[in-house]
Motif scaffolding. Structure first.
Motif, PDB file in Angstrom:
ATOM      1  N   VAL A   1      14.392  -2.517   6.684  1.00 61.27           N
ATOM      2  CA  VAL A   1      14.031  -1.816   5.453  1.00 61.27           C
ATOM      3  C   VAL A   1      13.167  -2.718   4.565  1.00 61.27           C
ATOM      4  O   VAL A   1      12.232  -2.256   3.924  1.00 61.27           O
ATOM      5  CB  VAL A   1      15.299  -1.349   4.700  1.00 61.27           C
ATOM      6  N   ARG A   2      13.476  -4.006   4.547  1.00 60.79           N
ATOM      7  CA  ARG A   2      12.664  -4.927   3.748  1.00 60.79           C
ATOM      8  C   ARG A   2      11.215  -4.935   4.251  1.00 60.79           C
ATOM      9  O   ARG A   2      10.272  -4.900   3.451  1.00 60.79           O
ATOM     10  CB  ARG A   2      13.258  -6.336   3.821  1.00 60.79           C
ATOM     11  N   ASP A   3      11.022  -4.964   5.556  1.00 65.23           N
ATOM     12  CA  ASP A   3       9.679  -4.940   6.130  1.00 65.23           C
ATOM     13  C   ASP A   3       8.968  -3.632   5.787  1.00 65.23           C
ATOM     14  O   ASP A   3       7.783  -3.617   5.428  1.00 65.23           O
ATOM     15  CB  ASP A   3       9.777  -5.113   7.649  1.00 65.23           C
ATOM     16  N   LEU A   4       9.683  -2.541   5.881  1.00 66.30           N
ATOM     17  CA  LEU A   4       9.125  -1.230   5.544  1.00 66.30           C
ATOM     18  C   LEU A   4       8.675  -1.207   4.091  1.00 66.30           C
ATOM     19  O   LEU A   4       7.569  -0.735   3.777  1.00 66.30           O
ATOM     20  CB  LEU A   4      10.177  -0.140   5.783  1.00 66.30           C
ATOM     21  N   ALA A   5       9.508  -1.719   3.194  1.00 65.60           N
ATOM     22  CA  ALA A   5       9.185  -1.714   1.767  1.00 65.60           C
ATOM     23  C   ALA A   5       7.943  -2.555   1.478  1.00 65.60           C
ATOM     24  O   ALA A   5       7.061  -2.140   0.721  1.00 65.60           O
ATOM     25  CB  ALA A   5      10.377  -2.248   0.965  1.00 65.60           C
ATOM     26  N   GLN A   6       7.859  -3.729   2.108  1.00 66.25           N
ATOM     27  CA  GLN A   6       6.700  -4.592   1.882  1.00 66.25           C
ATOM     28  C   GLN A   6       5.411  -3.926   2.350  1.00 66.25           C
ATOM     29  O   GLN A   6       4.392  -3.950   1.654  1.00 66.25           O
ATOM     30  CB  GLN A   6       6.908  -5.927   2.604  1.00 66.25           C
ATOM     31  N   ARG A   7       5.437  -3.330   3.528  1.00 67.93           N
ATOM     32  CA  ARG A   7       4.237  -2.682   4.066  1.00 67.93           C
ATOM     33  C   ARG A   7       3.853  -1.459   3.241  1.00 67.93           C
ATOM     34  O   ARG A   7       2.671  -1.200   3.010  1.00 67.93           O
ATOM     35  CB  ARG A   7       4.462  -2.291   5.531  1.00 67.93           C
ATOM     36  N   TRP A   8       4.866  -0.714   2.811  1.00 67.01           N
ATOM     37  CA  TRP A   8       4.565   0.505   2.035  1.00 67.01           C
ATOM     38  C   TRP A   8       3.976   0.149   0.675  1.00 67.01           C
ATOM     39  O   TRP A   8       3.054   0.823   0.208  1.00 67.01           O
ATOM     40  CB  TRP A   8       5.836   1.334   1.856  1.00 67.01           C
ATOM     41  N   MET A   9       4.480  -0.890   0.030  1.00 62.23           N
ATOM     42  CA  MET A   9       3.944  -1.288  -1.270  1.00 62.23           C
ATOM     43  C   MET A   9       2.483  -1.714  -1.147  1.00 62.23           C
ATOM     44  O   MET A   9       1.671  -1.446  -2.037  1.00 62.23           O
ATOM     45  CB  MET A   9       4.768  -2.432  -1.856  1.00 62.23           C
ATOM     46  N   VAL A  10       2.121  -2.372  -0.051  1.00 63.92           N
ATOM     47  CA  VAL A  10       0.716  -2.735   0.178  1.00 63.92           C
ATOM     48  C   VAL A  10      -0.123  -1.476   0.368  1.00 63.92           C
ATOM     49  O   VAL A  10      -1.215  -1.338  -0.185  1.00 63.92           O
ATOM     50  CB  VAL A  10       0.585  -3.657   1.409  1.00 63.92           C
ATOM     51  N   LEU A  11       0.398  -0.533   1.166  1.00 67.08           N
ATOM     52  CA  LEU A  11      -0.320   0.712   1.432  1.00 67.08           C
ATOM     53  C   LEU A  11      -0.506   1.534   0.169  1.00 67.08           C
ATOM     54  O   LEU A  11      -1.587   2.085  -0.084  1.00 67.08           O
ATOM     55  CB  LEU A  11       0.455   1.539   2.470  1.00 67.08           C
ATOM     56  N   ALA A  12       0.536   1.620  -0.655  1.00 63.38           N
ATOM     57  CA  ALA A  12       0.507   2.481  -1.842  1.00 63.38           C
ATOM     58  C   ALA A  12      -0.046   1.787  -3.073  1.00 63.38           C
ATOM     59  O   ALA A  12      -0.255   2.434  -4.102  1.00 63.38           O
ATOM     60  CB  ALA A  12       1.925   2.991  -2.143  1.00 63.38           C
ATOM     61  N   GLY A  13      -0.308   0.496  -2.972  1.00 63.74           N
ATOM     62  CA  GLY A  13      -0.685  -0.290  -4.145  1.00 63.74           C
ATOM     63  C   GLY A  13      -1.785   0.299  -4.985  1.00 63.74           C
ATOM     64  O   GLY A  13      -1.666   0.402  -6.212  1.00 63.74           O
ATOM     65  N   ASP A  14      -2.884   0.710  -4.357  1.00 55.86           N
ATOM     66  CA  ASP A  14      -4.028   1.229  -5.108  1.00 55.86           C
ATOM     67  C   ASP A  14      -3.766   2.601  -5.712  1.00 55.86           C
ATOM     68  O   ASP A  14      -4.476   3.020  -6.631  1.00 55.86           O
ATOM     69  CB  ASP A  14      -5.266   1.307  -4.198  1.00 55.86           C
ATOM     70  N   ARG A  15      -2.779   3.312  -5.183  1.00 56.53           N
ATOM     71  CA  ARG A  15      -2.501   4.660  -5.679  1.00 56.53           C
ATOM     72  C   ARG A  15      -1.464   4.672  -6.794  1.00 56.53           C
ATOM     73  O   ARG A  15      -1.262   5.706  -7.431  1.00 56.53           O
ATOM     74  CB  ARG A  15      -2.010   5.561  -4.528  1.00 56.53           C
ATOM     75  N   LEU A  16      -0.814   3.553  -7.011  1.00 56.60           N
ATOM     76  CA  LEU A  16       0.241   3.481  -8.031  1.00 56.60           C
ATOM     77  C   LEU A  16      -0.304   2.854  -9.305  1.00 56.60           C
ATOM     78  O   LEU A  16      -1.084   1.915  -9.260  1.00 56.60           O
ATOM     79  CB  LEU A  16       1.417   2.644  -7.525  1.00 56.60           C
ATOM     80  N   SER A  17       0.134   3.373 -10.442  1.00 55.27           N
ATOM     81  CA  SER A  17      -0.227   2.742 -11.706  1.00 55.27           C
ATOM     82  C   SER A  17       0.520   1.414 -11.814  1.00 55.27           C
ATOM     83  O   SER A  17       1.554   1.218 -11.159  1.00 55.27           O
ATOM     84  CB  SER A  17       0.158   3.646 -12.878  1.00 55.27           C
ATOM     85  N   PRO A  18       0.029   0.476 -12.606  1.00 51.13           N
ATOM     86  CA  PRO A  18       0.733  -0.803 -12.765  1.00 51.13           C
ATOM     87  C   PRO A  18       2.175  -0.634 -13.220  1.00 51.13           C
ATOM     88  O   PRO A  18       3.068  -1.332 -12.757  1.00 51.13           O
ATOM     89  CB  PRO A  18      -0.104  -1.531 -13.815  1.00 51.13           C
ATOM     90  N   THR A  19       2.402   0.331 -14.117  1.00 49.60           N
ATOM     91  CA  THR A  19       3.765   0.566 -14.610  1.00 49.60           C
ATOM     92  C   THR A  19       4.669   1.036 -13.485  1.00 49.60           C
ATOM     93  O   THR A  19       5.801   0.557 -13.325  1.00 49.60           O
ATOM     94  CB  THR A  19       3.743   1.612 -15.732  1.00 49.60           C
ATOM     95  N   THR A  20       4.182   1.989 -12.676  1.00 48.82           N
ATOM     96  CA  THR A  20       4.974   2.515 -11.560  1.00 48.82           C
ATOM     97  C   THR A  20       5.212   1.440 -10.522  1.00 48.82           C
ATOM     98  O   THR A  20       6.321   1.308  -9.985  1.00 48.82           O
ATOM     99  CB  THR A  20       4.259   3.710 -10.922  1.00 48.82           C
TER     100      THR A  20
END
Length: 322
Positions: free
Chosen positions: A1-20
């Motif tokens: 799950v930790r690996d999944l979270a790290q990869r997903w945050m990289v993938l979603a980074g540009d689509r998320l606002s800084p606050t989110t």
């Protein structure tokens, strides 16, 4: 799950606002990864998630205290997004979060300021700080979000035509930085301004021009409407406005009113006055009218009762055959 979270945050980074993005990292570090980080994604079951939610409700808060149902729901929503991505990547066959049972969140009734309270706040703000008074009036008559008003530039205003364009928002970034981004719904909107609000903005413009002139500079059209700098190059920080509003409420003797409640005030007053829901939704910048209906259903019921009485009065006055 930790690996999944790290990869997903990289993938979603540009689509998320800084606050989110910051909020997601907080939820991962404090509530999700300590319990699930080492678990294999394909072995997760709904029961595992329900055990986590139960634990968070008992001792997931600060100093081991209980966590609210709303906070647990936020955690559940992030887990669900992570596992949706895991399904797309083939890490698991289905999403166990869809079968989990997070706590039910009871809808809280809105505690709104009265018109008299809003008038008192506007008068006090205008007397102490005309810039703040102008900001709060805009919040009360447009229902715009705090960050949207902080992002306003003079180029967004057509004072002659009485139009205001909202297309950006200011959010707090890391290390005290400010970030300008799209609005929450990634769309722009134009709002009509009343005469008194136009006059207030004209006064705001005059004050800014005078400040700039005192430093021997002209005020660019790209400058921010609410700024402490002579050239208006940097906008007000959203948190600064909230703090100023809290202090103002204490001075006036008004409690339990938040800055965001001015947005709710604008919405409910329009609905009770019979303004069409679609119009209200457009002024608030909701993605669609369904969002407005969901948030302000109670006030629509009041308006509906008034509509029933109007129709009843009309029919009772009608003569047979007319």
């Amino acid at each position: 799950v930790r690996d999944l979270a790290q990869r997903w945050m990289v993938l979603a980074g540009d689509r998320l606002s800084p606050t989110t993005s910051n909020e997601y990292r907080r939820l991962l570090d404090r509530q999700i990864l300590p319990s699930l980080g080492a678990r294999r994604v394909r072995n997760l079951r709904a029961a595992d998630l329900d055990l986590l939610y139960s634990k968070l409700q008992r001792q997931g808060g600060k100093s081991g205290g209980p966590l609210t149902a709303q906070s647990v729901q936020h955690t559940h929503a992030l887990i669900r997004r992570l596992l949706n991505q895991a399904v797309k990547w083939g890490w698991c066959a289905n999403n166990p979060a869809t079968q989990a049972s997070p706590p039910t969140v009871r809808r809280h009734e809105l505690h709104l300021p009265t018109p008299e309270q809003v008038i008192a706040l506007l008068k006090a703000a205008t007397k102490r700080d005309p810039d703040l008074g102008c900001f709060l009036r805009l919040a009360a008559v447009t229902g715009a979000r705090r960050g949207e008003l902080c992002a306003l530039r003079w180029s967004d205003l057509d004072l002659a035509g009485g139009l205001l364009s909202i297309s950006r928002s200011i959010v707090d970034g890391r290390s005290d930085s400010l970030i300008e981004k799209d609005t929450k719904t990634h769309s722009s909107r134009k709002l009509t301004l009343d005469e008194q609000t136009k006059a207030g903005l004209a006064g705001q413009r005059s004050r800014h021009v005078e400040r700039a002139a005192a430093f021997g500079i002209s005020l660019p059209k790209s400058s921010y409407v609410f700024s402490d700098l002579p050239d208006g190059a940097t906008p007000w920080r959203p948190g600064r406005v909230t703090l100023a509003f809290v202090r103002l409420c204490r001075t006036v003797g008004i409690s339990n009113v938040r800055l965001h409640d001015l947005r709710h005030f604008a919405a409910t007053q329009m609905l009770v006055a019979g303004v069409p829901v679609k119009t209200v939704s457009g002024r608030l910048g909701h993605a669609n009218a369904a969002t407005t209906l969901n948030v302000y259903a109670h006030f629509l019921e009041t308006s509906d009762a008034e509509a029933a009485n109007v129709l009843s009065d009309l029919l009772s006055e009608a003569k047979p055959g007319t």
